[in-house]
Design an enzyme around this catalytic site. Structure first.
Site, short mmCIF file in Angstrom:
data_model
loop_
_atom_site.label_atom_id
_atom_site.label_comp_id
_atom_site.label_asym_id
_atom_site.label_seq_id
_atom_site.Cartn_x
_atom_site.Cartn_y
_atom_site.Cartn_z
N HIS A 179 0.86 -1.18 0.00
CA HIS A 179 0.00 0.00 0.00
C HIS A 179 0.90 1.24 0.00
O HIS A 179 2.06 1.17 0.41
CB HIS A 179 -0.89 0.02 1.24
CG HIS A 179 -1.97 -1.01 1.20
ND1 HIS A 179 -3.03 -0.98 2.07
CD2 HIS A 179 -2.16 -2.10 0.43
CE1 HIS A 179 -3.83 -2.00 1.83
NE2 HIS A 179 -3.31 -2.71 0.83
N GLU A 226 1.09 3.77 1.92
CA GLU A 226 1.67 4.07 3.24
C GLU A 226 2.85 3.17 3.54
O GLU A 226 3.89 3.62 4.03
CB GLU A 226 0.61 3.87 4.35
CG GLU A 226 -0.61 4.74 4.21
CD GLU A 226 -1.77 4.05 3.52
OE1 GLU A 226 -2.92 4.24 3.95
OE2 GLU A 226 -1.54 3.32 2.53
N CYS A 279 -6.08 1.84 6.05
CA CYS A 279 -6.73 0.59 6.43
C CYS A 279 -6.10 0.07 7.73
O CYS A 279 -5.15 0.66 8.25
CB CYS A 279 -6.54 -0.45 5.31
SG CYS A 279 -4.84 -1.05 5.15
N CYS A 302 -2.22 -0.72 7.53
CA CYS A 302 -1.39 0.48 7.52
C CYS A 302 -1.45 1.21 8.86
O CYS A 302 -0.44 1.74 9.33
CB CYS A 302 -1.79 1.40 6.37
SG CYS A 302 -1.43 0.63 4.75
#
Length: 162
Positions: free
Chosen positions: A60, A62, A90, A93
């Site tokens: 992701h 992040e 999410c 993360c």
């Protein structure tokens, strides 16, 4: 401890960079989410979603930005830093943000299905956490939401043969 002074114009500047990164991801067919990790006004790491490109479900935006920052400073802890991300984080993360000791998260658009910072829960307020994260949502939220909407609109049109 002195109160932290937050410069909203700087927040918008870094969020614009995150939007640029999101667009790079979209160009590769990735869901357009971008992230920038900043400490004392310096960008330490940045990234965009790349789970498809990297064959890595954890890639992701992040994660990519935090990994790059940790490598740059050669430390798995990033105290005093701010993570700018175009979409509400999410649960995966959010956990990494806590473990990294990031001080502040600034996000753009809400993620009503899987956002764990505000939409589906308030992860950073949980009593069992050993680190507190400051949160600011909605920074350039309209632009952050628009890039996602346009991406999924185009994807649906392509799937329907249009």
């Amino acid at each position: 401890m002195r109160p932290r002074i937050i410069d909203r114009s700087r927040d918008e500047d870094f969020m614009r960079r995150a939007l640029e990164l999101a667009a790079q991801g979209a160009a590769l067919g990735e869901v357009p989410v971008g992230a920038v990790l900043v400490q004392q006004g310096q960008v330490l790491g940045e990234g965009f979603n790349r789970p498809i490109s990297d064959s890595d479900p954890s890639a992701h935006a992040e994660m990519v930005a935090i990994r790059a920052a940790a490598q740059a400073v050669r430390n798995y802890r990033l105290p005093g830093s701010t993570l700018y991300v175009t979409l509400e984080p999410c649960s995966m993360c959010a956990g990494l943000i806590v473990h990294s000791r990031i001080e502040r998260v600034v996000f753009g658009a809400l993620e009503p299905k899987a956002g764990i910072v505000q939409s589906q829960g308030q992860f950073f307020t949980q009593g069992f956490l050993n680190h507190r994260v400051l949160v600011e949502g909605g920074v350039l939220g309209e632009a952050c939401g628009a890039i996602l909407s346009e991406f999924f609109k185009a994807r649906r049109a392509k799937a329907q043969g249009g």
